[in-house]
Scaffold this motif. Structure first.
Motif, PDB file in Angstrom:
ATOM      1  N   GLY A  81       0.824  -1.201   0.000  1.00 52.00           N
ATOM      2  CA  GLY A  81       0.000   0.000   0.000  1.00 52.00           C
ATOM      3  C   GLY A  81       0.857   1.248   0.000  1.00 52.00           C
ATOM      4  O   GLY A  81       2.076   1.199   0.152  1.00 52.00           O
ATOM      5  N   ALA A  82       0.186   2.358  -0.162  1.00 48.92           N
ATOM      6  CA  ALA A  82       0.889   3.641  -0.130  1.00 48.92           C
ATOM      7  C   ALA A  82       1.341   3.911   1.298  1.00 48.92           C
ATOM      8  O   ALA A  82       0.522   3.944   2.220  1.00 48.92           O
ATOM      9  CB  ALA A  82      -0.006   4.760  -0.627  1.00 48.92           C
ATOM     10  N   SER A  83       2.647   4.095   1.468  1.00 51.32           N
ATOM     11  CA  SER A  83       3.211   4.331   2.791  1.00 51.32           C
ATOM     12  C   SER A  83       3.470   5.809   3.034  1.00 51.32           C
ATOM     13  O   SER A  83       3.203   6.332   4.106  1.00 51.32           O
ATOM     14  CB  SER A  83       4.511   3.542   2.939  1.00 51.32           C
ATOM     15  N   GLU A  84       4.011   6.481   2.013  1.00 55.31           N
ATOM     16  CA  GLU A  84       4.280   7.913   2.115  1.00 55.31           C
ATOM     17  C   GLU A  84       3.927   8.580   0.804  1.00 55.31           C
ATOM     18  O   GLU A  84       4.182   8.033  -0.273  1.00 55.31           O
ATOM     19  CB  GLU A  84       5.763   8.166   2.427  1.00 55.31           C
ATOM     20  N   ILE A  85       3.361   9.751   0.893  1.00 58.51           N
ATOM     21  CA  ILE A  85       3.023  10.546  -0.287  1.00 58.51           C
ATOM     22  C   ILE A  85       3.591  11.944  -0.083  1.00 58.51           C
ATOM     23  O   ILE A  85       3.373  12.559   0.963  1.00 58.51           O
ATOM     24  CB  ILE A  85       1.506  10.625  -0.514  1.00 58.51           C
ATOM     25  N   VAL A  86       4.342  12.432  -1.068  1.00 52.57           N
ATOM     26  CA  VAL A  86       4.920  13.770  -1.015  1.00 52.57           C
ATOM     27  C   VAL A  86       4.364  14.579  -2.173  1.00 52.57           C
ATOM     28  O   VAL A  86       4.364  14.118  -3.319  1.00 52.57           O
ATOM     29  CB  VAL A  86       6.468  13.719  -1.098  1.00 52.57           C
ATOM     30  N   LYS A  87       3.865  15.772  -1.885  1.00 59.16           N
ATOM     31  CA  LYS A  87       3.396  16.704  -2.912  1.00 59.16           C
ATOM     32  C   LYS A  87       4.024  18.054  -2.610  1.00 59.16           C
ATOM     33  O   LYS A  87       3.784  18.617  -1.551  1.00 59.16           O
ATOM     34  CB  LYS A  87       1.873  16.821  -2.911  1.00 59.16           C
ATOM     35  N   GLU A  88       4.838  18.548  -3.543  1.00 59.18           N
ATOM     36  CA  GLU A  88       5.526  19.819  -3.358  1.00 59.18           C
ATOM     37  C   GLU A  88       5.285  20.735  -4.548  1.00 59.18           C
ATOM     38  O   GLU A  88       5.123  20.260  -5.675  1.00 59.18           O
ATOM     39  CB  GLU A  88       7.039  19.592  -3.207  1.00 59.18           C
ATOM     40  N   PHE A  89       5.314  22.030  -4.290  1.00 58.37           N
ATOM     41  CA  PHE A  89       5.184  23.019  -5.352  1.00 58.37           C
ATOM     42  C   PHE A  89       6.333  22.865  -6.336  1.00 58.37           C
ATOM     43  O   PHE A  89       7.490  22.768  -5.937  1.00 58.37           O
ATOM     44  CB  PHE A  89       5.193  24.436  -4.758  1.00 58.37           C
ATOM     45  N   LYS A  90       5.998  22.805  -7.613  1.00 55.91           N
ATOM     46  CA  LYS A  90       7.008  22.709  -8.666  1.00 55.91           C
ATOM     47  C   LYS A  90       7.085  24.034  -9.419  1.00 55.91           C
ATOM     48  O   LYS A  90       8.135  24.642  -9.543  1.00 55.91           O
ATOM     49  CB  LYS A  90       6.633  21.567  -9.606  1.00 55.91           C
ATOM     50  N   SER A  91       5.966  24.495  -9.946  1.00 58.10           N
ATOM     51  CA  SER A  91       5.876  25.784 -10.629  1.00 58.10           C
ATOM     52  C   SER A  91       4.397  26.093 -10.811  1.00 58.10           C
ATOM     53  O   SER A  91       3.537  25.299 -10.448  1.00 58.10           O
ATOM     54  CB  SER A  91       6.592  25.757 -11.992  1.00 58.10           C
ATOM     55  N   GLY A  92       4.123  27.235 -11.372  1.00 58.07           N
ATOM     56  CA  GLY A  92       2.742  27.612 -11.633  1.00 58.07           C
ATOM     57  C   GLY A  92       2.671  28.470 -12.863  1.00 58.07           C
ATOM     58  O   GLY A  92       3.694  28.871 -13.438  1.00 58.07           O
ATOM     59  N   THR A  93       1.451  28.753 -13.282  1.00 56.37           N
ATOM     60  CA  THR A  93       1.221  29.624 -14.424  1.00 56.37           C
ATOM     61  C   THR A  93       0.242  30.712 -14.016  1.00 56.37           C
ATOM     62  O   THR A  93      -0.777  30.433 -13.378  1.00 56.37           O
ATOM     63  CB  THR A  93       0.646  28.824 -15.614  1.00 56.37           C
ATOM     64  N   LEU A  94       0.575  31.941 -14.367  1.00 55.46           N
ATOM     65  CA  LEU A  94      -0.302  33.082 -14.122  1.00 55.46           C
ATOM     66  C   LEU A  94      -0.648  33.691 -15.460  1.00 55.46           C
ATOM     67  O   LEU A  94       0.240  34.099 -16.212  1.00 55.46           O
ATOM     68  CB  LEU A  94       0.395  34.124 -13.237  1.00 55.46           C
ATOM     69  N   SER A  95      -1.921  33.736 -15.782  1.00 52.55           N
ATOM     70  CA  SER A  95      -2.393  34.358 -17.017  1.00 52.55           C
ATOM     71  C   SER A  95      -3.208  35.589 -16.635  1.00 52.55           C
ATOM     72  O   SER A  95      -4.211  35.469 -15.922  1.00 52.55           O
ATOM     73  CB  SER A  95      -3.246  33.364 -17.811  1.00 52.55           C
ATOM     74  N   LEU A  96      -2.744  36.746 -17.080  1.00 45.33           N
ATOM     75  CA  LEU A  96      -3.388  38.011 -16.733  1.00 45.33           C
ATOM     76  C   LEU A  96      -4.072  38.619 -17.951  1.00 45.33           C
ATOM     77  O   LEU A  96      -3.444  38.793 -18.996  1.00 45.33           O
ATOM     78  CB  LEU A  96      -2.356  39.012 -16.215  1.00 45.33           C
ATOM     79  N   GLY A  97      -5.330  38.936 -17.805  1.00 46.48           N
ATOM     80  CA  GLY A  97      -6.040  39.738 -18.793  1.00 46.48           C
ATOM     81  C   GLY A  97      -6.042  41.164 -18.284  1.00 46.48           C
ATOM     82  O   GLY A  97      -6.478  41.421 -17.158  1.00 46.48           O
ATOM     83  N   VAL A  98      -5.521  42.080 -19.068  1.00 43.20           N
ATOM     84  CA  VAL A  98      -5.391  43.474 -18.633  1.00 43.20           C
ATOM     85  C   VAL A  98      -5.983  44.402 -19.684  1.00 43.20           C
ATOM     86  O   VAL A  98      -6.172  44.010 -20.831  1.00 43.20           O
ATOM     87  CB  VAL A  98      -3.914  43.843 -18.364  1.00 43.20           C
ATOM     88  N   ASP A  99      -6.260  45.651 -19.271  1.00 40.92           N
ATOM     89  CA  ASP A  99      -6.828  46.604 -20.218  1.00 40.92           C
ATOM     90  C   ASP A  99      -5.811  47.049 -21.258  1.00 40.92           C
ATOM     91  O   ASP A  99      -6.136  47.220 -22.419  1.00 40.92           O
ATOM     92  CB  ASP A  99      -7.433  47.811 -19.492  1.00 40.92           C
TER      93      ASP A  99
END
Length: 197
Positions: A52-70
């Protein structure tokens, strides 16, 4: 709680010391915000033991920011994408452009009238997308969208971790100066016993 608004979109240029640790310039307005879409990618690993699953690790890797601007002005486009402004005030984009990362701050109004405030500590933007169309029987607004990759910052906080985002909801903060000063400087994590002096 649901959000019903978005405004006060700011950015701060980053200066790095010899070790790559960030220092932030005074924030300036990026543009009038229309949309901000934030998605996060995680690095995941699962260790299996005893069938079974003994340990699970989830860490931030990167992200995406999409901006709609005037609109993106020339100096903002230069700061975000690495384009240059020539002697005639014309923004020149080249194949070799690559802007430096910046910190990005904004706030979202919640349905109860309070605001949720954000700082993304290190965002590297690409070339803005532009959609243009001729005017027909009705008026249609066409506005730029700019997308950036969110990274963790190099500078560690007092707990030895690399933050990528700061977020607070108005009314949850213990020191009201945090909200008052949100756009005067990029927020620095604080883990002391009482408010900093």
């Amino acid at each position: 709680m649901a959000t019903i608004g978005l405004d006060k979109l700011f950015y701060a240029k980053i200066t790095e010391d010899k070790d790559g640790n960030e220092t932030y310039a005074t924030p300036v307005q990026l543009a009038k915000a229309m949309t901000a879409d934030l998605s996060v990618e995680l690095a995941e690993a699962t260790l299996y033991a005893d069938d079974g699953a003994s340990e699970i690790v989830k860490e931030f890797k990167s992200g995406t920011l999409s901006l709609g601007v005037d609109d993106l002005g020339g100096s903002v486009a230069s700061d975000l994408t690495g384009a240059v402004i020539d002697s005639n005030g014309v923004v020149i984009s080249t194949a070799e452009d690559g802007g430096d990362p910046v910190a990005v701050g904004f706030r979202a109004k919640k349905s109860n009238g309070k605001y949720r405030y954000f700082w993304l500590y290190r965002v590297k933007f690409g070339i803005p997308a532009t959609a243009l169309a001729t005017k027909g029987d009705s008026i249609t607004f066409n506005t730029p969208t700019i997308e950036g990759t969110i990274m963790r910052r190099n500078k560690v906080d007092s707990k030895g971790k690399h933050p990528w985002k700061a977020e607070v909801t108005e009314g949850d903060v213990l020191d009201p100066d945090v909200i008052t000063n949100w756009y005067k400087t990029v927020y620095e994590p604080y883990f002391g016993a009482s408010a900093p002096v």
